[in-house]
Design an enzyme around this catalytic site. Sequence first.
Site, PDB file in Angstrom:
ATOM      1  CB  CYS A 154     -19.430  34.028 -16.706  1.00  0.00           C
ATOM      2  SG  CYS A 154     -19.161  32.588 -15.640  1.00  0.00           S
ATOM      3  CB  CYS A 194     -17.525  31.144 -18.166  1.00  0.00           C
ATOM      4  SG  CYS A 194     -19.064  30.856 -17.277  1.00  0.00           S
ATOM      5  CG  ASP A 195     -15.709  33.534 -20.789  1.00  0.00           C
ATOM      6  OD1 ASP A 195     -15.467  32.573 -21.532  1.00  0.00           O
ATOM      7  OD2 ASP A 195     -16.837  34.009 -20.637  1.00  0.00           O
TER       8      ASP A 195
END
Length: 301
Positions: free
Chosen positions: A130, A133-134
């Site tokens: 993701c 997300c990261d």
Amino acid sequence: MHDLIIIGAGPAGLAAAVYARRAGKTVAVLEKASFGGQITHSPKIENYPGFTEISGAELADRMTEQALFQGAEIELETVTGIKACDGMYAVLTEDGEYPCKSVIIAAGAEPRRLGLPHEDELTGRGIYYCAVCDGAFQRGRTVGIVGGGNSALQEALLLADIVKKLYVIQNLDFFTGEEQLVQALCARDNVEILLGTVVESLIGQEELSAVRVRSNSGTEKTIDLEALFVAIGRVPANEAFTPFIELDAAGYIDAGEDCMTKSSGIFVAGDCRRKSVRQLATAISDGAAAALAACRYIDAK
């Protein structure tokens, strides 16, 4: 007999457990793997309100502790299906069954993996699923992304804004995403596109350091990378519930923001349902909505 059985102890399931317990309902949460779901693999979370920075494992622990503190039961169980019983339900597991008045399916959706050796060990240590997300943690680094659909192209553009160098690796000789996204990606100076190329192996012990790729013509080479994002789709695990739910073409449970399925008393929350945004915050909001709907259903019986 529980008032409510929740299938899945990710953010959606744990949020549902908290809301249902605060409404005075007896609740059991059944989870086959790890409490907290996929967020446990995120080394750092910065987009969840209330925390400037927190690891996924710590946030998962806090959510689990909160659900337990509220009085929810949490059990490691692999759910195999649901059956109707005289106006009630029973959630079936490998070890038995849990009778209940209502069910929330919060089974999540797992990213489709490359299926390469050491992928599990390197997840969160250079392998990510993701970019939203990261991706922010890869600023100024050399990274790669695997995939060629709309989601992969959108994540690639997000990464291209912040990384030093981005390799886009697509197994086909063309992208399957929208042409506008393709053109925007091709216009980036720090992006190198490798079409007709597959990742053959992952290199690294404690952390990812490189990948070995092979083109359709047979040419192989090693690319030094500090991170590799895998964006080749997601896999919901909803087949066991099909007698009571409807699935869309991608296998997600066909339910809207009200989290209601076609079966009275069965609700859905989180990444396993049809939705446009799958993030930690939206999973938790689903859990709250599904729990409140389930409580209303139970109270009306």
